[in-house]
Scaffold this motif. Structure first.
Motif, short mmCIF file in Angstrom:
data_model
loop_
_atom_site.label_atom_id
_atom_site.label_comp_id
_atom_site.label_asym_id
_atom_site.label_seq_id
_atom_site.Cartn_x
_atom_site.Cartn_y
_atom_site.Cartn_z
N PHE A 79 13.88 10.49 6.95
CA PHE A 79 14.07 11.82 6.36
C PHE A 79 15.38 12.46 6.82
CE2 PHE A 79 13.23 15.96 4.73
CZ PHE A 79 13.67 16.86 5.69
N TYR B 181 9.28 7.19 5.23
CA TYR B 181 9.78 8.55 5.03
C TYR B 181 10.09 9.21 6.36
CZ TYR B 181 9.50 13.61 4.16
OH TYR B 181 9.74 14.96 4.14
N GLU B 182 9.12 9.16 7.27
CA GLU B 182 9.29 9.79 8.58
C GLU B 182 10.52 9.24 9.29
OE1 GLU B 182 7.50 12.21 10.29
OE2 GLU B 182 6.29 12.57 8.49
N LEU C 241 9.88 5.97 -3.66
CA LEU C 241 8.45 5.65 -3.69
C LEU C 241 8.09 4.94 -4.99
CD1 LEU C 241 5.50 5.90 -2.73
CD2 LEU C 241 5.46 8.20 -3.70
N ASP D 299 0.85 -1.19 0.00
CA ASP D 299 0.00 0.00 0.00
C ASP D 299 0.88 1.24 0.00
OD1 ASP D 299 -2.42 1.39 2.39
OD2 ASP D 299 -1.77 2.05 0.39
N PRO D 300 1.05 1.87 -1.15
CA PRO D 300 1.96 3.02 -1.25
C PRO D 300 1.67 4.12 -0.23
CG PRO D 300 1.23 2.37 -3.43
CD PRO D 300 0.45 1.54 -2.45
N ALA D 301 0.47 4.17 0.28
CA ALA D 301 0.15 5.20 1.26
C ALA D 301 0.99 5.02 2.53
CB ALA D 301 -1.33 5.16 1.61
N THR E 207 17.07 15.74 -1.78
CA THR E 207 16.34 14.94 -0.78
C THR E 207 14.97 14.55 -1.33
OG1 THR E 207 17.47 16.09 1.01
CG2 THR E 207 15.47 14.88 1.58
N ALA E 208 14.30 15.50 -1.94
CA ALA E 208 12.98 15.21 -2.51
C ALA E 208 13.11 14.15 -3.60
CB ALA E 208 12.36 16.48 -3.07
N PHE F 46 4.04 4.45 2.67
CA PHE F 46 5.41 4.89 2.46
C PHE F 46 5.76 6.01 3.43
CE2 PHE F 46 9.26 5.25 0.13
CZ PHE F 46 9.58 6.59 0.06
N THR F 47 4.76 6.78 3.82
CA THR F 47 4.99 7.88 4.76
C THR F 47 5.74 7.42 6.01
OG1 THR F 47 2.89 8.78 4.03
CG2 THR F 47 3.86 9.78 5.95
N PRO G 126 8.25 -1.03 -5.35
CA PRO G 126 7.85 -2.39 -5.72
C PRO G 126 9.03 -3.27 -6.12
CG PRO G 126 6.37 -0.80 -6.71
CD PRO G 126 7.47 -0.02 -6.05
N PHE H 56 13.49 10.54 -2.19
CA PHE H 56 12.26 9.89 -1.70
C PHE H 56 11.26 9.63 -2.80
CE2 PHE H 56 12.94 9.14 2.65
CZ PHE H 56 13.77 10.14 3.14
N GLN H 57 11.20 10.53 -3.78
CA GLN H 57 10.28 10.30 -4.90
C GLN H 57 10.72 9.07 -5.68
OE1 GLN H 57 10.60 14.13 -6.69
NE2 GLN H 57 9.12 15.05 -5.29
#
Lengths: 190, 487
Positions: free
Chosen positions: A32, A28-29, A61, A20-22, A53-54, A24-25, A65, A57-58
């Motif tokens: 970071f 990230y937390e 994400l 569930d990609p959601a 940095t952005a 991923f947060t 998979p 993480f992108q």
């Protein structure tokens, strides 16, 4: 033992995020500050550090998979992505300024290097946890390189009050930094 | 005193460190541990210069959450387990099966016959897509588009090569509703109607586009002069039913309508070099009316129309002054309206009328409403129901069976009628009927007993239309507006 528990927990986080990609947060937390610390040691313009940095993480994400757990901490994968992104940025900057770029893309992931990055990341984490006013002073004084007088004016306080805040915040951060270090090196707290 | 507080001393030491260039220090060094308790540590100072900006972590988190949401959406689709299969009820399923084989290269997977010869169930495969079909069984509530006057469901067929499939379908007898062309969303597609009343949207995926690219193409489409496809099957400004006056002296009629009823001329085309009008369109109040000079092919059909106005007496007088001849003086009629009638230069009868306040009989009437005087209203009403799916909305019938007034609705318009009596005798009229599917309705009208004037075809002005004559002599031009075109 703690390391193993962390490993298991991290693996669960990774697998959850792959389903569930959601989720991923959560990853990230947890990572970071490390990624930011890694990048900021190699690239100095703040805008570049934020961009890279952005990107890291992108990219993570998008490619999650394809990530396969191999017993190596998840952050190592993030560091590898970051290292490539930094190398790309160096090449780009070198081209822009006409300097010859280093073709060397290998990044030393020695134990020392990882430790240093971790410590820096912990400092970042600790700053974020400071009381709001103290945090603001630290950010303006160190990151934005403002003078005491400028900070006092911006916050509507006296210079003396700002110096107090600065001292209090720094002392706390110093304590926390040394605690972490002393725990590893076995030295006494100074 | 202030100079020696711990905070002051600390700040002075810090100033020295901050004035040192960044690059010289890295991380906390072992030697720093033994530094005096309150002095700033060079490595810590250095690290603090690189702390993330407040809010950056949060902003990036939101950005990632948005991307994660988009990723979830695209991943969800392939997981779907359920399948949906169109089940077509057709008239003459055996013929339909042969048609789909010829038109779409369908493979017949199975067929089950009923004792009465109807196909009880059949299944075909079109490039892997499954379609089921059977003969219609109205006794069980399964009706074909021919029985219903159309289908509200069309079938999307994703194929390898839309151009090849389209060619094949048309060669087999399918009608083109929209020719194959590239769409803004990255597919190439067209729409076709089979002889059984179903519309197939045949498509081949060409390119996958981001939302931004699709939006860019839509914006570009609206910017260019390309005509946009209309949202409705009725031409802008028109209604489902429009009177078409095929009468003599149309040029004079136009002047009369302007003078008497304040009509606005919207369009006119003359036969070159003559006063003969081949087609004209006027607006009276909220209604469009069309007209053309009668000729050998189209004999005159002067019409009767109810004209609703604000001031009956004033309009009546103006009509007479504009050249109409009086037919019935203005009086308060017994059906709750004030009205009078005139006959215009072309032979049309206008009932100039205003319903009394509170009268609801004419609530569906517009500025102009066609009126008929059939010998027997039920016969006409039945035909209109069967042919056009009309709905009876009003009937005033006396005990002896005479229908004094009835109204029938088709689409968004009503027409009125009162059975023939005295001077009010049947007279055929010509009407322009806008419907969602002209082809289907044309077929349906013929089956209901109408005869063909001309089959449905694409007209240069952007309608698909054809014509039929009903059993009462009225001519109906059945049309669907396809695209706006410069007239």
């Amino acid at each position: 033992m703690k390391a193993r528990a962390n490993d298991i927990e991290e693996r669960l986080l990774v697998e959850a995020a792959q389903r569930d990609p959601a989720r991923f947060t959560d990853l990230y937390e947890a990572n970071f500050e490390r990624v930011y610390a890694f990048v900021s040691r190699r690239v100095h313009a703040r805008a570049d550090v934020e961009d890279i940095t952005a990107e890291v993480f992108q990219h993570a994400l998008e490619n999650l998979p394809r990530f396969e757990w191999r017993g190596v901490p998840f952050v190592a994968w993030l560091y590898r992505i970051a290292a490539n992104a930094v190398a790309d940025r160096w090449q780009y900057l070198a081209r822009e300024s006409g300097r010859p770029a280093t073709e060397d893309r290998s990044v030393e992931f020695d134990h020392e290097e990882i430790e240093r990055t971790e410590r820096r990341a912990r400092i970042f984490g600790n700053v974020a946890k400071l009381p709001a006013e103290q945090r603001r002073v630290i950010e303006m004084r160190f990151a934005e390189e403002k003078s005491i007088a400028e900070i006092a004016k911006a916050l509507g306080k006296s210079s003396g009050a700002v110096k107090q805040l600065q001292h209090r915040a720094y002392t706390k951060l110093r304590e926390q930094a040394l605690k972490g270090f002393a725990g590893k090196a076995g030295g006494r707290n100074g | 005193m202030a100079r020696h507080t711990p905070a002051e001393k600390f700040n002075r030491a810090l100033e020295r460190q901050l004035s040192t260039p960044k690059a010289l220090f890295t991380a906390l060094e072992p030697g720093e541990i033994r530094a005096a308790g309150t002095t700033p540590l060079p490595s810590l100072t250095h690290a603090l210069r690189d702390i993330p900006r407040e809010g950056f972590k949060e902003r990036l988190r939101l950005n990632l959450e948005r991307r994660a949401k988009m990723a979830t959406r695209t991943q969800a689709a392939p997981e779907a387990r359920a399948s949906a299969t169109p089940y077509l009820s057709v008239r003459n399923a055996a013929a339909a099966l042969e048609f789909y084989k010829k038109a779409f290269g369908a493979i017949e997977v199975m067929r089950l016959m009923q004792p009465d010869g109807r196909v009880g169930h059949a299944q075909i495969d079109i490039e892997g897509a499954r379609i089921m079909l059977a003969d219609e069984f109205p006794e069980f509530g399964f009706k074909s588009p021919e029985s219903l006057g159309g289908s509200s469901v069309h079938i999307n067929l994703d194929v390898k090569d839309v151009d090849a499939m389209a060619q094949r379908a048309v060669a087999a007898g399918a009608n083109i509703v929209r020719p194959v062309e590239d769409q803004f969303y990255g597919a190439r597609s067209g729409q076709f109607r089979d002889p059984f009343g179903f519309i197939w949207s045949i498509s081949t995926h060409k390119e996958t586009l981001s939302n931004e690219e699709m939006q860019r193409r839509i914006d570009e489409m609206s910017r260019t002069d390309a005509v946009a496809p209309p949202k409705k099957y009725i031409r802008e400004g028109f209604h489902s039913i429009t009177p078409y006056l095929v009468v003599p002296r149309v040029a004079q009629l136009i002047e009369f309508l302007k003078g008497a009823f304040g009509a606005e001329e919207r369009f006119r085309v003359n036969r070159p070099g003559t006063e003969v009008i081949m087609h004209a369109e006027l607006k009276i109040g909220d209604s469009m009316i069309e007209m053309a000079d009668a000729n050998e092919q189209f004999q005159p059909t002067p019409a009767t129309m109810i004209l609703h106005v604000g001031e009956v007496d004033a309009v009546y007088d103006r009509a007479l002054q504009a050249g109409a001849s009086p037919s019935q003086p203005v009086t308060d009629q017994d059906y709750g309206a004030r009205g009078g009638s005139v006959r215009d230069v072309s032979g049309n009868t206008w009932h100039i009328s205003k319903p009394a306040p509170g009268n609801t009989i004419f609530k569906d009437y517009r500025s102009v409403t066609p009126h008929f005087n059939p010998l027997r209203a039920p016969a006409m009403i039945d035909f209109l129901k069967k042919a056009f799916g009309a709905e009876e909305t009003y009937r005033a019938q006396s005990p002896d069976g005479v229908v004094h007034h009835a109204q029938v609705r088709i689409g968004d318009s009503v027409i009125g009628m009162g059975e023939a009596h005295g001077p009010y005798q049947p007279a055929p009229a010509t009407l322009h009927l806008y419907v969602p599917d002209a082809d289907a309705l044309y077929d349906r009208a013929l089956r209901a007993g109408a005869t063909s004037i001309q089959p449905v075809a694409e007209q240069p002005y952007g309608d698909r239309s054809g014509g039929v004559t009903d059993p009462f002599g009225n001519r109906w031009f059945i049309a669907t507006h396809i695209r706006d075109a410069a007239l």
